[in-house]
Design a protein around this motif. Structure first.
Motif, mmCIF file in Angstrom:
data_model
loop_
_atom_site.group_PDB
_atom_site.id
_atom_site.type_symbol
_atom_site.label_atom_id
_atom_site.label_comp_id
_atom_site.label_asym_id
_atom_site.label_seq_id
_atom_site.Cartn_x
_atom_site.Cartn_y
_atom_site.Cartn_z
ATOM 1 N N ALA C 156 0.848 -1.238 -0.186
ATOM 2 C CA ALA C 156 0.123 -0.057 0.033
ATOM 3 C C ALA C 156 1.023 1.172 -0.021
ATOM 4 C CB ALA C 156 -0.966 0.033 1.040
ATOM 5 N N LEU C 159 2.334 1.906 -3.285
ATOM 6 C CA LEU C 159 1.378 2.381 -4.359
ATOM 7 C C LEU C 159 1.169 3.873 -3.914
ATOM 8 C CD1 LEU C 159 -0.511 1.447 -6.659
ATOM 9 C CD2 LEU C 159 -2.159 0.615 -4.976
ATOM 10 N N MET C 160 1.072 4.318 -2.738
ATOM 11 C CA MET C 160 0.982 5.590 -2.402
ATOM 12 C C MET C 160 2.206 6.559 -3.009
ATOM 13 S SD MET C 160 -0.280 5.972 1.397
ATOM 14 C CE MET C 160 -1.314 4.722 2.082
ATOM 15 N N VAL C 161 3.466 5.697 -2.961
ATOM 16 C CA VAL C 161 4.620 6.671 -3.557
ATOM 17 C C VAL C 161 4.536 6.503 -4.913
ATOM 18 C CG1 VAL C 161 7.126 6.280 -3.816
ATOM 19 C CG2 VAL C 161 6.073 5.611 -1.765
ATOM 20 N N SER C 163 1.750 6.741 -6.728
ATOM 21 C CA SER C 163 0.689 7.477 -6.995
ATOM 22 C C SER C 163 1.345 9.027 -6.854
ATOM 23 C CB SER C 163 -0.508 7.565 -5.852
ATOM 24 O OG SER C 163 -1.055 6.437 -6.149
ATOM 25 N N VAL C 164 2.129 9.222 -5.824
ATOM 26 C CA VAL C 164 2.580 10.761 -5.730
ATOM 27 C C VAL C 164 3.700 11.132 -6.592
ATOM 28 C CG1 VAL C 164 3.024 12.716 -3.878
ATOM 29 C CG2 VAL C 164 2.028 10.290 -3.162
#
Lengths: 211, 211, 211, 211
Positions: C156, C159-161, C163-164
């Motif tokens: 997760a 995935l955040m990394v 995304s940003v």
DNA sequence: TATGAATGAGATTTCATTCAT
DNA sequence: AATGAATGAAATCTCATTCAT
């Protein structure tokens, strides 16, 4: 003499191509048949086929002659087989039954050519048909009962005989008759022809069958 | 308000397409026939044809049924025409001669379908063939001379009759017989059939002709 | 003797097709892209393309893999570049900025596949996305600060990394941010991620920048 | 006033077309979608659709605006929902999860437009994206912690927030995360953002959750 | 205003044939 | 002689759009 060996190899390749072609053309028809696939199945290169046949059309034509010769051999053998006219007619019918059964590929090709749209193919097939008719006409001429016929009557009669044998077999097969049933009709067809021709031989034929 | 299109206009267009299609398919065969050209000759747009027929194959099939119906009508008319069996057989033969002469397109298409490679087309053509045979079998059954036959003998006989009429005509045409010559053979063919079937009617038939 | 075709020539042609295809698919989308034009631009015949790729769909798919490999190489290089986590995050961000700038074609194609309607294409694109996430997760796992995370938390976070970084770059470009402005935000984004992840490394990172 | 009734009927038809169009475009993409089928499903004639929308492209564009308005309403509602920044970020994330789950059609269409190849569509989608960013920027500006930011920093931050919410959700879904799992990550994502932004509010947020 | 029959441009793919090796 | 890579013509069918009613 290496020439002869080469010549033999060449002829063997040619025959291999023709046999594969017959099978493919019968299965798919002229247009749908893929020359490249024929080459592949014959175990040669795509380009090589053009060293043996000018183009697709020529290949088809020569294949047609190839199978025509084979058919004609069988027909002639059948016509020369028995003693009486009746026996020969039966043999002719049975020859067609066998060809339609075992060489249905060839038959398909032949009929497609005969009634198809390509005039060149049609002429070639018609030439074969003419040989069939001639062979049958010859048979009838030999038989004393037809001695009185003139040439055109003879040919017409031969064509009738061919119709009630070849076309009968083909139509029957399209309608789903199994070969075994067809074979059992050989006598009846022979009688039909003999009666139709009005030969005295016919009654002899029926007597032979013990009717 | 939706555009009210005349049902008659629609049917007329449909028939126009079918007629052009019959001519084109007969001339070029299924594969070589160009849908675009059919549309053009029918005086409609390329896409319009697909409003009437799902695709090329369907168009061919429906065209086959279309001509089949027309043929069958003629055959039935011929079979119901004369008084004696002999007259009807002659009429049948002459009907085939006329069809082969004037509707040779249709005949080509029909034979191509019957002996071609497309199973769907073949089944459709075979269905028509079956109707021919049935019609002839019906004729024979009516005739007192064949009263003793069982069903399969009757069908076989009908198939023989069809062979000596239809196939004879087709083969003769391929061999180059003109229609006039063929027409003159109607009596001989009828006799051939009658003798072949062994009916007593045959002699009456010959007497009628003054022989 | 068969024509000996240089394996290198073949591979060169393949790559030329793929490059042209990438550009065309990116410019016009899958449907609007014309295979004929690709062939033309690649300097080969219309049919030749089918000697290299089975059909349009396959060509698209292989082109997708082709660009995916190139992207992945860059991403992995970026993630293995610097010493600290912060440096690697910056490198990742800058790699995306560079790709979006110089390989915008590829990015277009990739995003279209990822969020488009063709499931096959989507699966292929998702597989690449998975590799991205895995590479980032691997990076985070190595960093001591994330040692306590379990696998799904790690994924997760990765995935955040992603995304940003990636999505941020893409969205920014759609909104009209020039590459130069984006590049100047690398530090801020890295800090955002580090703080977000709550690593002690973050403060070190800020100190390195002299904040 | 018959005018109003007509006007209502007209608007109802328009909306029906738009809804059907959204579903079809999402399912098949722009090119593969069949206008005639949309008309059929909307219960109107083929031609009628052109009385409401100039052409396929215009229909797509207006459909895009139609779903964009709906999305934006949800986003704004989410952003205005809770008390703390943390709660609002969670609500934003959950709104995206719900939209991606229940309105995945719309999302597909939106993403395809945003990253697809049609510039006109892209501009329209980008305009919506800009509104998203503006709404989030407004939220951040209200929060005391971001008071010191200048406009461009604020926008960049908003874009980061959007990336970690919307893009995160979309990427996660493509990778197969179920909505339930995503929903459970709302808190973690909110924390990630708060820490990333470096707001003091973040700790309050965590305390609120009883951590 | 509403309809749907008619239109025709357009593109993928196949395959017979060529020719450099 | 043998090969097979390369070629490009050709045709079906789809579908957005028009327009007569």
């Amino acid at each position: 003499m290496p020439k002869i060996v080469d010549e033999q190899t060449r002829e063997a390749t040619r025959q291999r191509i023709l046999r594969v072609a017959a099978s493919e053309f019968a299965r798919l028809g002229f247009e749908q048949t893929n020359i490249n696939l024929i080459a592949e199945q014959a175990g040669i290169g795509k380009g090589t086929i053009y060293l043996y046949f000018e183009n697709k059309r020529t290949l088809f034509l020569e294949m047609l002659r190839f199978i025509a010769q084979a058919h004609l051999r069988e027909i002639r053998a059948a016509l020369g087989a028995g003693d009486s006219l009746r026996q020969r007619l039966e043999a002719l019918f049975l020859a067609f039954v066998r060809l339609a059964e075992q060489e249905s590929d060839s038959f398909h090709v032949f009929m497609s050519a005969l009634y198809g749209v390509n005039r060149i193919f049609q002429q070639e097939a018609a030439a074969l048909l003419r040989e069939y008719v001639a062979a049958i006409a010859h048979l009838l001429a030999e038989s004393r009962a037809c001695g009185a016929m003139n040439v055109s009557e003879l040919e017409a009669s031969a064509l009738m005989v061919l119709s009630v044998t070849e076309s009968y077999v083909l139509a029957a097969r399209v309608l789903g008759y199994p070969a075994s049933v067809l074979a059992s009709q050989a006598g009846a067809v022979a009688d039909f022809v003999l009666h139709g021709l009005g030969t005295s031989d016919s009654h002899a034929g029926e007597r032979e069958q013990g009717k």
